[in-house]
Design a protein around this motif. Structure first.
Motif, mmCIF file in Angstrom:
data_model
loop_
_atom_site.group_PDB
_atom_site.id
_atom_site.type_symbol
_atom_site.label_atom_id
_atom_site.label_comp_id
_atom_site.label_asym_id
_atom_site.label_seq_id
_atom_site.Cartn_x
_atom_site.Cartn_y
_atom_site.Cartn_z
ATOM 1 N N ILE A 148 -2.670 1.618 12.615
ATOM 2 C CA ILE A 148 -3.822 1.465 11.769
ATOM 3 C C ILE A 148 -5.175 2.315 12.337
ATOM 4 O O ILE A 148 -5.852 1.982 13.402
ATOM 5 C CB ILE A 148 -4.740 0.033 11.438
ATOM 6 N N MET A 149 -5.297 3.778 11.767
ATOM 7 C CA MET A 149 -5.983 4.280 12.847
ATOM 8 C C MET A 149 -7.607 4.164 11.884
ATOM 9 O O MET A 149 -7.516 3.620 10.805
ATOM 10 C CB MET A 149 -5.704 5.981 12.575
ATOM 11 N N ARG A 150 -8.825 4.947 12.450
ATOM 12 C CA ARG A 150 -9.800 4.736 11.638
ATOM 13 C C ARG A 150 -10.018 6.158 11.309
ATOM 14 O O ARG A 150 -10.490 7.122 11.865
ATOM 15 C CB ARG A 150 -10.879 4.171 12.802
ATOM 16 N N PRO A 151 -10.894 6.425 9.800
ATOM 17 C CA PRO A 151 -10.698 5.556 8.794
ATOM 18 C C PRO A 151 -9.160 4.989 8.407
ATOM 19 O O PRO A 151 -8.411 5.928 8.680
ATOM 20 C CB PRO A 151 -11.168 6.017 7.580
ATOM 21 N N PRO A 152 -8.721 3.976 8.064
ATOM 22 C CA PRO A 152 -7.398 3.441 7.799
ATOM 23 C C PRO A 152 -6.660 4.232 6.722
ATOM 24 O O PRO A 152 -7.439 4.622 5.579
ATOM 25 C CB PRO A 152 -7.703 2.260 7.265
ATOM 26 N N ALA A 153 -5.354 4.799 6.751
ATOM 27 C CA ALA A 153 -4.873 5.741 5.817
ATOM 28 C C ALA A 153 -4.098 4.657 5.000
ATOM 29 O O ALA A 153 -2.970 4.240 5.260
ATOM 30 C CB ALA A 153 -3.958 6.574 6.299
ATOM 31 N N LEU A 154 -4.900 3.944 3.969
ATOM 32 C CA LEU A 154 -4.500 2.934 3.147
ATOM 33 C C LEU A 154 -3.136 3.315 2.401
ATOM 34 O O LEU A 154 -2.237 2.726 2.172
ATOM 35 C CB LEU A 154 -5.357 2.316 1.983
ATOM 36 N N ALA A 155 -2.989 4.547 1.720
ATOM 37 C CA ALA A 155 -1.913 5.200 0.915
ATOM 38 C C ALA A 155 -0.768 4.991 1.905
ATOM 39 O O ALA A 155 0.310 4.493 1.459
ATOM 40 C CB ALA A 155 -2.203 6.434 0.524
ATOM 41 N N LYS A 156 -0.794 5.460 3.205
ATOM 42 C CA LYS A 156 0.365 5.527 4.040
ATOM 43 C C LYS A 156 0.697 4.131 4.343
ATOM 44 O O LYS A 156 1.773 3.796 4.451
ATOM 45 C CB LYS A 156 0.144 6.322 5.521
ATOM 46 N N ILE A 157 -0.187 3.126 4.679
ATOM 47 C CA ILE A 157 0.135 1.919 4.819
ATOM 48 C C ILE A 157 0.819 1.235 3.642
ATOM 49 O O ILE A 157 1.812 0.499 3.942
ATOM 50 C CB ILE A 157 -1.139 1.074 5.213
ATOM 51 N N VAL A 158 0.422 1.382 2.452
ATOM 52 C CA VAL A 158 0.886 0.833 1.276
ATOM 53 C C VAL A 158 2.401 1.542 0.895
ATOM 54 O O VAL A 158 3.338 0.662 1.010
ATOM 55 C CB VAL A 158 0.189 0.881 -0.036
ATOM 56 N N LEU A 159 2.732 2.598 1.149
ATOM 57 C CA LEU A 159 3.848 3.285 0.985
ATOM 58 C C LEU A 159 5.068 2.893 2.297
ATOM 59 O O LEU A 159 6.241 2.611 1.904
ATOM 60 C CB LEU A 159 3.736 5.031 1.286
#
Lengths: 363, 104
Positions: A148-159
Motif C-alpha cells: 500500500i503506497m502513499r497515496p494508496p492505489a485503490l483501484a489496483k488494490i481492488v483489482l
C-alpha cells in the motif's frame, strides 16, 4: 502529501541510504535467550500435518469440482480450492522461504518451489525481495514489497482481490526473465550468482503454463486452467485481505516494527490459511520463530506491543479511514498506542523522518 | 605466528548453542556442538552484517536471526540463502578451564 518515490533505484532510496535507514538497527523486545531458543526450535511435525491437510483438502475440493463440472453446484468447491491455492500457498511460500516451517531443509525447499509457482512468483527473485523486506521493512525506495503506497492505489488494490495486476506483472516479468534474465532493479537486490536461476525458474514456470493451456485447448475444456493458473485469481482474495493488514495505514521509514506492522487476532480457519502470520509484529521482530510458535511468542512479548486488533473486521475499520485520508493527500498514519508496560517509542527510531516524509499520528 | 586468545569457560556455552565474543575491535561467535566440541567463526553474517549471537544452532548449522541464512559453523560454508559468502573460521582449543581461539 510529500511525494514518495517507491522505485528501488529512485530518489527516496538514495536518501534512505544517505541517512542510514538501510540495514538499520531495529527495535526489539528483550526476551530471555532460553525462552527464545525454545520458541525458535524447529520441528517437522506441525508443518507435515498442516501440509497433508492442505494438499488433502485441495485434492478433495478439486475432485468434487471436477465431478460436478460444469454444473454451478461445483462452484463452492472451486472457491474452496481456489482459496487454498491462491491464498494458503502465499503463507506456505512465506514460511518455507524463511526456512522455518519444517526442520528438514528439503521439505522447506519443495513446498517453497510449489507455492512460488502457484502464487506466480519467481522463487529465485522473491527470496531476495523478501530478504530486503525484512532488512528494510516499509522503508520507501528500499522495500520492494510495499503493497500500500502513499497515496494508496485503490483501484489496483481492488483489482488485486481477483489477482489481475499481480498476474499481469508476473507474466511480464516471467517473459522478460525468461528472455533476458533479471532487470536492473532486480539486479540491485539479487546476487549475480543467482541470476541464471531467475531465468531458469521463469522458463520452467512458463513451460508449465504453456502445457496447461495446450491441455485446455486440446481437451476443449476450462478444467486444466481451473486447476492450474486461474485459482491464483479467483482464490487470492484472502491473501490480499490479510496482506493489506500487515502494514497498511501504519508508518513508513521507521525502524520499530511496532510502528509499521500490525498484529490481528483471527479465526482458526484464517489462521490456518495464513499460517499464523496474523502475528505480524512478532514475526518481523523475530523472523526465526516458526509459525506454530508465534502464539507463544505473542504471549511472551505482548506487554511490549500495541494491543492487537481483535478481528480482521476491526482492523479494517481502523485502517480504512487512514487510507481514505491518505488518498485525499493527507500525510497521516496510525500510531498505535502502547500499553503502560511497554518500552516507549523512541525518537531515535524515527528521528530522521521529516527528511523523508512524515510521521503524523492519527487522532 | 599463532596467537591464542582466552575467550570463555566451556560452561559459558550450552551444548548446541553459541555466544558472542568481542576482542580487539573484532567480534566472533563461539559455538559448542551437540558433541561438546567448540568452534569459532566471525560474528557477523556475511549477508547483511547481522550478529549471529542471537541466531539458532541446529546440529552443526548456525541460522542468522534476521534473514535465516545458514552456515556450517565447522567449515564456515554458507549452506542456505540469502547467505552466499562463507564465514571465516578460527581454530579453537580448550586449555585447562578456558576455551581459546587462534587469531593469526
Amino acid at each position: 502529501m510529500i511525494k514518495r518515490d517507491y522505485r528501488l533505484l529512485g530518489e527516496d532510496a538514495r536518501r534512505a541510504v544517505e541517512i542510514g535507514l538501510n540495514a538499520a538497527q531495529w527495535y526489539h523486545t528483550e526476551v530471555p535467550r532460553k525462552d527464545m531458543k525454545a520458541m525458535m526450535g524447529r520441528s517437522d511435525q506441525p508443518a507435515i500435518r498442516d501440509t497433508l491437510i492442505l494438499f488433502g483438502a485441495m485434492v478433495l475440493f478439486a475432485g468434487l469440482g471436477i465431478w460436478l463440472w460444469p454444473s454451478w453446484w461445483s462452484a463452492p468447491f472451486w472457491l474452496a480450492y481456489g482459496v487454498l491455492y491462491g491464498s494458503a500457498m502465499d503463507s506456505r511460500w512465506h514460511e518455507c522461504g524463511h526456512g522455518t516451517a519444517f526442520r528438514t531443509a528439503w521439505m522447506n525447499k519443495a513446498v517453497y518451489e510449489i507455492a512460488s509457482f502457484m502464487m506466480m512468483r519467481n522463487s529465485a527473485t522473491w527470496r531476495w525481495t523478501h530478504a530486503r523486506h525484512h532488512t528494510d521493512t516499509y522503508i520507501v525506495g528500499l522495500d520492494p514489497e510495499i503493497n500500500i503506497m502513499r497515496p494508496p492505489a485503490l483501484a489496483k488494490i481492488v483489482l488485486n482481490l481477483v489477482g489481475i495486476p499481480d498476474t499481469l506483472a508476473y507474466f511480464r516479468s516471467a517473459f522478460r526473465n525468461a528472455l533476458s534474465g533479471p532487470d536492473a532493479a532486480e539486479r540491485s537486490f539479487i546476487p549475480q550468482s543467482e541470476w541464471p536461476k531467475v531465468t531458469r525458474i521463469a522458463r520452467i514456470h512458463l513451460a508449465i503454463y504453456v502445457a496447461t493451456l495446450a491441455c485446455a485447448i486440446g481437451f476443449g475444456s476450462w478444467l486444466p486452467l481451473m486447476l492450474i493458473g486461474l485459482p491464483r485469481l479467483y482464490g487470492c482474495w484472502h491473501a490480499i485481505l490479510t496482506g493489506l493488514l500487515q502494514h497498511g495505514g501504519l508508518a513508513d521509514n521507521v525502524t520499530d516494527h511496532r510502528l509499521n506492522s500490525r498484529t490481528v487476532l483471527m479465526n482458526p480457519v484464517s489462521r490456518f490459511i495464513y499460517w499464523n502470520m496474523n502475528y505480524h509484529v512478532e514475526h518481523h521482530m523475530f523472523p526465526m520463530v516458526p509459525y506454530h510458535a508465534l502464539p507463544a511468542l505473542h504471549r511472551a512479548i505482548r506487554h511490549d506491543l500495541p494491543a492487537p486488533n481483535r478481528s480482521m473486521a476491526e482492523a479494517f475499520v481502523e485502517m480504512w479511514p487512514i487510507l481514505m485520508r491518505q488518498l485525499r493527500g493527507e500525510d497521516v498514519v496510525l500510531e498505535r498506542r502502547l500499553p503502560p508496560t511497554a518500552r516507549p517509542y523512541k525518537d531515535e527510531y524515527h528521528a530522521e523522518l521529516p527528511r523523508l516524509g512524515s510521521f503524523t499520528a492519527a487522532e | 605466528m599463532s596467537n591464542w586468545i582466552d575467550a570463555c569457560a566451556p560452561d559459558d556455552i550450552e551444548p548446541e548453542d553459541l555466544i558472542r565474543f568481542d576482542h580487539a575491535g573484532r567480534s566472533f561467535a563461539i559455538y559448542r556442538s551437540p558433541e561438546g566440541e567448540f568452534f569459532c567463526t566471525d560474528g557477523f553474517c556475511t549477508h547483511e552484517s547481522v550478529h549471529l549471537a542471537d541466531g539458532l544452532v541446529m546440529d552443526h548449522v548456525i541460522e542468522c536471526p534476521k534473514h535465516n541464512g545458514q552456515f556450517d559453523y565447522r567449515t564456515g560454508e554458507a549452506v542456505r540463502p540469502p547467505a552466499c559468502k562463507n564465514l571465516r573460521i578460527y581454530a579453537t582449543r580448550v586449555e585447562g578451564d578456558r576455551v581459546q581461539i587462534e587469531l593469526s
